[in-house]
Design a protein around this motif. Structure first.
Motif, PDB file in Angstrom:
ATOM      1  N   THR A   1      38.376  45.230  42.319  1.00  0.00           N
ATOM      2  CA  THR A   1      39.448  46.113  42.781  1.00  0.00           C
ATOM      3  C   THR A   1      39.361  47.495  42.152  1.00  0.00           C
ATOM      4  O   THR A   1      39.970  48.438  42.646  1.00  0.00           O
ATOM      5  N   GLY A   2      38.613  47.626  41.064  1.00  0.00           N
ATOM      6  CA  GLY A   2      38.504  48.917  40.409  1.00  0.00           C
ATOM      7  C   GLY A   2      37.181  49.109  39.699  1.00  0.00           C
ATOM      8  O   GLY A   2      36.588  48.159  39.191  1.00  0.00           O
ATOM      9  N   ILE A   3      36.738  50.357  39.708  1.00  0.00           N
ATOM     10  CA  ILE A   3      35.551  50.767  38.962  1.00  0.00           C
ATOM     11  C   ILE A   3      35.941  51.998  38.168  1.00  0.00           C
ATOM     12  O   ILE A   3      36.335  53.011  38.750  1.00  0.00           O
ATOM     13  N   ASP A   4      35.869  51.908  36.847  1.00  0.00           N
ATOM     14  CA  ASP A   4      36.145  53.058  35.992  1.00  0.00           C
ATOM     15  C   ASP A   4      34.939  53.268  35.090  1.00  0.00           C
ATOM     16  O   ASP A   4      34.809  52.635  34.040  1.00  0.00           O
TER      17      ASP A   4
ATOM     18  N   LEU B   1      34.950  45.136  49.351  1.00  0.00           N
ATOM     19  CA  LEU B   1      35.986  45.198  50.374  1.00  0.00           C
ATOM     20  C   LEU B   1      37.405  45.282  49.821  1.00  0.00           C
ATOM     21  O   LEU B   1      38.309  45.714  50.529  1.00  0.00           O
ATOM     22  N   HIS B   2      37.623  44.907  48.580  1.00  0.00           N
ATOM     23  CA  HIS B   2      38.958  44.928  47.980  1.00  0.00           C
ATOM     24  C   HIS B   2      39.127  46.095  47.005  1.00  0.00           C
ATOM     25  O   HIS B   2      40.144  46.181  46.311  1.00  0.00           O
ATOM     26  N   LEU B   3      38.153  46.978  46.966  1.00  0.00           N
ATOM     27  CA  LEU B   3      38.156  48.102  46.033  1.00  0.00           C
ATOM     28  C   LEU B   3      39.321  49.054  46.331  1.00  0.00           C
ATOM     29  O   LEU B   3      39.516  49.470  47.467  1.00  0.00           O
ATOM     30  N   LYS B   4      40.087  49.380  45.297  1.00  0.00           N
ATOM     31  CA  LYS B   4      41.242  50.264  45.451  1.00  0.00           C
ATOM     32  C   LYS B   4      41.122  51.547  44.647  1.00  0.00           C
ATOM     33  O   LYS B   4      41.704  52.557  45.004  1.00  0.00           O
TER      34      LYS B   4
END
Length: 107
Positions: free
Chosen positions: A49-52, A88-91
């Motif tokens: 859901t997140g990439i930081d 597909l669920h990346l926000k």
């Protein structure tokens, strides 16, 4: 989710000079779930859901859609892309303060 999300994350590592990242904890380690990799957040079902990866010395063109070219993947459209395209669920994505080039076209 790891069936198609992990290769997408691995492609990000490969295409953005992952070996020289400031923090690459867990990345490319087959014994560690991709949800435990530095900078990756997942939901309770294991979807990214997140990439930081801000300020982490990423360099080059960030992969949005690439095709690794395997027969199985070529015959299954859902798995025909890696990079951001299969998350597909990346926000949320934070890639600030790196050395990336080009643009990210995410559809």
């Amino acid at each position: 989710p790891s069936f198609f999300e992990r290769p997408s994350l691995e492609e990000i590592y490969k295409k953005t000079n992952g070996q020289n990242w400031t923090n690459k904890a867990g990345w490319m380690d087959n014994t560690i779930d991709h949800c435990q990799w530095y900078g990756i957040s997942c939901d309770d079902d294991g979807y990214v859901t997140g990439i930081d990866l801000s300020d982490n010395n990423l360099a080059g063109q960030f992969p949005t859609y690439t095709n690794p070219g395997t027969t199985f993947i070529d015959q299954n459209w859902m798995y025909a892309k890696t990079g951001l395209g299969n998350l597909l669920h990346l926000k949320k994505v934070d890639l600030a303060d790196n050395k990336l080039t080009g643009t990210i076209d995410y559809r």
